[in-house]
Design a protein around this motif. Structure first.
Motif, PDB file in Angstrom:
ATOM      1  N   VAL A  17      11.515 -18.050  48.719  1.00 26.73           N
ATOM      2  CA  VAL A  17      12.431 -18.115  47.580  1.00 26.73           C
ATOM      3  C   VAL A  17      13.731 -18.781  48.036  1.00 26.73           C
ATOM      4  O   VAL A  17      14.238 -18.478  49.122  1.00 26.73           O
ATOM      5  CB  VAL A  17      12.747 -16.711  47.016  1.00 26.73           C
ATOM      6  N   TYR A  18      14.230 -19.722  47.241  1.00 28.44           N
ATOM      7  CA  TYR A  18      15.579 -20.223  47.480  1.00 28.44           C
ATOM      8  C   TYR A  18      16.286 -20.381  46.148  1.00 28.44           C
ATOM      9  O   TYR A  18      15.667 -20.433  45.091  1.00 28.44           O
ATOM     10  CB  TYR A  18      15.589 -21.539  48.267  1.00 28.44           C
ATOM     11  N   TRP A  19      17.605 -20.477  46.212  1.00 28.19           N
ATOM     12  CA  TRP A  19      18.455 -20.528  45.020  1.00 28.19           C
ATOM     13  C   TRP A  19      19.437 -21.677  45.202  1.00 28.19           C
ATOM     14  O   TRP A  19      20.131 -21.764  46.213  1.00 28.19           O
ATOM     15  CB  TRP A  19      19.169 -19.198  44.883  1.00 28.19           C
ATOM     16  N   LEU A  20      19.491 -22.592  44.218  1.00 32.13           N
ATOM     17  CA  LEU A  20      20.363 -23.763  44.280  1.00 32.13           C
ATOM     18  C   LEU A  20      21.397 -23.711  43.156  1.00 32.13           C
ATOM     19  O   LEU A  20      21.109 -23.219  42.064  1.00 32.13           O
ATOM     20  CB  LEU A  20      19.556 -25.056  44.129  1.00 32.13           C
ATOM     21  N   GLU A  25      23.007 -27.421  46.148  1.00 30.14           N
ATOM     22  CA  GLU A  25      23.322 -26.749  47.405  1.00 30.14           C
ATOM     23  C   GLU A  25      22.603 -25.407  47.483  1.00 30.14           C
ATOM     24  O   GLU A  25      22.479 -24.690  46.492  1.00 30.14           O
ATOM     25  CB  GLU A  25      24.830 -26.546  47.524  1.00 30.14           C
ATOM     26  N   VAL A  26      22.121 -25.067  48.680  1.00 25.05           N
ATOM     27  CA  VAL A  26      21.391 -23.806  48.881  1.00 25.05           C
ATOM     28  C   VAL A  26      22.402 -22.656  48.942  1.00 25.05           C
ATOM     29  O   VAL A  26      23.246 -22.595  49.837  1.00 25.05           O
ATOM     30  CB  VAL A  26      20.555 -23.850  50.172  1.00 25.05           C
ATOM     31  N   VAL A  27      22.308 -21.735  47.983  1.00 29.33           N
ATOM     32  CA  VAL A  27      23.212 -20.590  47.971  1.00 29.33           C
ATOM     33  C   VAL A  27      22.492 -19.302  48.349  1.00 29.33           C
ATOM     34  O   VAL A  27      23.127 -18.279  48.582  1.00 29.33           O
ATOM     35  CB  VAL A  27      23.875 -20.443  46.589  1.00 29.33           C
ATOM     36  N   PHE A  33      11.407 -18.224  53.409  1.00 28.25           N
ATOM     37  CA  PHE A  33      11.817 -19.625  53.327  1.00 28.25           C
ATOM     38  C   PHE A  33      12.405 -20.105  54.646  1.00 28.25           C
ATOM     39  O   PHE A  33      12.164 -21.231  55.068  1.00 28.25           O
ATOM     40  CB  PHE A  33      12.821 -19.805  52.190  1.00 28.25           C
ATOM     41  N   THR A  34      13.199 -19.246  55.319  1.00 27.27           N
ATOM     42  CA  THR A  34      13.752 -19.638  56.620  1.00 27.27           C
ATOM     43  C   THR A  34      12.639 -19.813  57.644  1.00 27.27           C
ATOM     44  O   THR A  34      12.670 -20.720  58.468  1.00 27.27           O
ATOM     45  CB  THR A  34      14.769 -18.604  57.119  1.00 27.27           C
ATOM     46  N   LYS A  35      11.625 -18.955  57.571  1.00 26.98           N
ATOM     47  CA  LYS A  35      10.490 -19.086  58.491  1.00 26.98           C
ATOM     48  C   LYS A  35       9.715 -20.363  58.219  1.00 26.98           C
ATOM     49  O   LYS A  35       9.270 -21.059  59.137  1.00 26.98           O
ATOM     50  CB  LYS A  35       9.572 -17.874  58.365  1.00 26.98           C
ATOM     51  N   LEU A  36       9.548 -20.690  56.938  1.00 30.90           N
ATOM     52  CA  LEU A  36       8.783 -21.874  56.551  1.00 30.90           C
ATOM     53  C   LEU A  36       9.469 -23.152  57.030  1.00 30.90           C
ATOM     54  O   LEU A  36       8.821 -24.067  57.531  1.00 30.90           O
ATOM     55  CB  LEU A  36       8.619 -21.905  55.033  1.00 30.90           C
ATOM     56  N   ASP A 105      19.337 -22.824  39.963  1.00 28.46           N
ATOM     57  CA  ASP A 105      17.890 -23.061  39.984  1.00 28.46           C
ATOM     58  C   ASP A 105      17.273 -22.035  40.933  1.00 28.46           C
ATOM     59  O   ASP A 105      17.512 -22.063  42.136  1.00 28.46           O
ATOM     60  CB  ASP A 105      17.592 -24.481  40.470  1.00 28.46           C
ATOM     61  N   CYS A 106      16.457 -21.125  40.353  1.00 27.78           N
ATOM     62  CA  CYS A 106      15.769 -20.117  41.155  1.00 27.78           C
ATOM     63  C   CYS A 106      14.347 -20.613  41.407  1.00 27.78           C
ATOM     64  O   CYS A 106      13.581 -20.814  40.466  1.00 27.78           O
ATOM     65  CB  CYS A 106      15.756 -18.780  40.423  1.00 27.78           C
ATOM     66  N   ALA A 107      13.982 -20.820  42.668  1.00 31.34           N
ATOM     67  CA  ALA A 107      12.691 -21.436  42.999  1.00 31.34           C
ATOM     68  C   ALA A 107      11.831 -20.479  43.818  1.00 31.34           C
ATOM     69  O   ALA A 107      12.300 -19.890  44.794  1.00 31.34           O
ATOM     70  CB  ALA A 107      12.911 -22.725  43.781  1.00 31.34           C
TER      71      ALA A 107
END
Length: 538
Positions: A17-20, A25-27, A33-36, A105-107
């Protein structure tokens, strides 16, 4: 409870999961996600979407962001760039959300690896007041200021914690997949629901309160196969460190059977085993898979039928040609003999016409059989190296009397030192004769036909140009097609029927091409282009 669980659920999710923000910008990024990507959360916070994905430039991201705001959600295939430089293909569910007057943007990334993380609850230091006696007024003022500062910091910490939990609650509920958190119940030996997102309630058609406390097998259809898959999937999720992904049927409150893909991860929460399940609806995908399978089966059946019909047509044509040519053989032989025996009178002329008609019919039947064999891929060539200048010159001289009979001008121009070409001389002659024959036939009295032969790169080009009636654009589209029902009226439509289709078949066998350029009332230009496969000069 929900705030802590909501944040922990996202941090521990089996999908990344990441949030822009609106600038890309990655917030926020979870552990999966950090592992990936190989970046730390701190490093990701310094990057934007254009740096971690090869799919976006700055203008492309701005365009995509505007479309996402309008649609609200989107599913897309994307390629991430890891810290080590590797490209990672992923399936992303983007959701647009607005929080605290800011757009995000929630991904969610499908099937990303995850790792268990442990939630660290912030500890806010509590000030302990001690009695201050006999202190100077200045010291009392300083101490009061210190207390005020600590209170302000505590307020800011609590506000930040609230905002953080509100943010994660929004992400959790805006997910396009159903998310359920199950807790192990040792008494009933089963996993029961302790948290769900909005999509889970929508899919299963229950309220949040109705879903709380329900056990996992409650949502299973009453079939042995479904329950067996459920037990196997649960066992795999519990036993595998990285969780498991499997397909499973679920039943909604109304009795609707749903085909889902479940990604589950086991970890511990407050000392109890829990499972986080991300459930994706794959009903449409399954429906398409069935349709695609049926289409493949139908295509296979149709191909078999087509092959059988083609074989039948080829066999019918072979028998037809044989049956028609059998009586033609004595006619041709007898007429040849009569031509030689009769004196030059009316009888000789009649015998000559009979012979020409029989030969013409024999040639047409050969053309028909060659065309069928060419379509079936069983027509072969007997190639040899030939001097194209000499062979084409012979063809011009052979056809010149026909042009003179119509008072037509027939010209031929050859580039000097043309190379030898590797062709079947019989088929090559048929190709050129067919094109020239059509040019003579549809060029009026007093017109001209010109053939130019030259080398262009590694190809030999034979350009035949006339100033005849020309061909309309509609008719040009079907010139090289055989068995067109409109070819029945070829005399009235300008012709170029079976002979040209057969010429195209021969040219294709030589790995060449035929191009036609024409304008009605302004003549026609036909280019025969053949590859030069052998070095050398004539």
């Amino acid at each position: 409870m929900f705030n802590s669980v909501g944040k922990l659920a996202l941090d521990s999710a089996p999908v990344a999961v990441y949030w822009l923000n609106n600038r890309g910008e990655v917030v926020y990024s979870n552990k999966a996600f950090t592992k990936l990507t190989g970046y730390s959360a701190k490093e990701l916070a310094q990057l934007d979407i254009c740096q971690i994905s090869s799919d976006f430039s700055r203008p492309q991201w701005e365009s995509y962001w505007n479309r996402l705001k309008k649609s609200g959600a989107n599913i897309r295939l994307a390629t991430l760039l890891s810290k080590s430089g590797h490209k990672i293909p992923v399936n992303i569910n983007d959701s647009y959300l607005r929080y605290s007057d800011t757009d995000y943007d929630c991904a969610f990334l499908n099937k990303a690896d995850s790792e268990q993380i442990t939630q660290v609850n912030p500890v806010t230091p509590q000030p302990h007041l001690k009695e201050i006696a006999r202190q100077k007024t200045a010291e009392a003022v300083t101490f009061n200021k210190l207390i005020q500062t600590l209170i302000e910091r505590q307020t800011l910490t609590e506000k930040a914690l609230y905002e953080s939990e509100k943010k994660f609650r929004t992400i959790f509920n805006k997910a396009r997949d159903a998310i359920i958190l199950w807790e192990w119940d040792a008494h009933k030996e089963g996993f029961k629901i302790i948290e769900v997102n909005d999509m889970a309630c929508q899919r299963f058609e229950y309220t949040r309160q109705e879903m709380f406390g329900k056990y996992a097998d409650f949502f299973q259809p009453n079939s042995k196969e479904s329950k067996a898959k459920f037990l196997a999937g649960t066992k795999a999720t519990v036993n595998k460190e990285d969780g498991a992904t499997y397909e499973l049927l679920h039943q909604s409150k109304s009795g609707k059977i749903m085909q889902n893909e479940v990604s589950g991860l086991r970890f511990e929460l407050n000392g109890k085993p829990v499972i986080l399940s991300v459930i994706r609806d794959i009903s449409l995908r399954k429906e398409y898979e069935i349709k695609l399978k049926n289409m493949y089966e139908r295509e296979k059946l149709l191909n078999t039928r087509l092959e059988n019909e083609s074989q039948k047509r080829a066999e019918f044509t072979r028998i037809l040609v044989h049956e028609l040519k059998t009586p033609l053989t004595p006619i041709i032989a007898a007429s040849d003999m009569l031509i030689k025996m009769l004196p030059p009178d009316i009888s000789h002329e009649l015998a000559s016409q009979i012979n020409k008609g029989a030969e013409e019919l024999n040639n047409r039947m050969n053309d028909l059989f060659d065309l069928v064999r060419g379509e079936l891929g069983i027509l072969s060539l007997n190639t040899e190296s030939i001097d194209c200048t000499r062979l084409l010159g012979d063809i011009i001289e052979f056809i010149r009397p026909q042009a003179q009979a119509k008072n037509q001008t027939l010209e031929a121009g050859f580039q000097p030192n043309l190379p030898l070409i590797e062709v079947d001389p019989v088929r090559f002659k048929q190709i050129v004769m067919n094109i020239l024959g059509n040019a003579l036939k549809f060029t009026p009295q007093g017109g001209f036909i010109k053939m130019s032969v030259f080398q262009k790169g590694r190809c030999l080009v034979i350009c035949i140009k006339d100033n005849g009636r020309g061909i309309s654009k509609v008719k040009q589209r079907r010139l090289l097609t055989s068995y067109d029902d409109r070819l029945i009226s070829r005399e009235s439509s300008g012709g170029l029927g079976l002979g040209l289709a057969l010429s195209k078949t021969f040219v294709d066998l030589h790995q060449g091409q035929i191009t036609i350029h024409s304008k009605e009332g302004h003549g026609t230009t036909c280019d025969i282009i053949l590859p030069i496969k052998q070095n050398g000069g004539s």
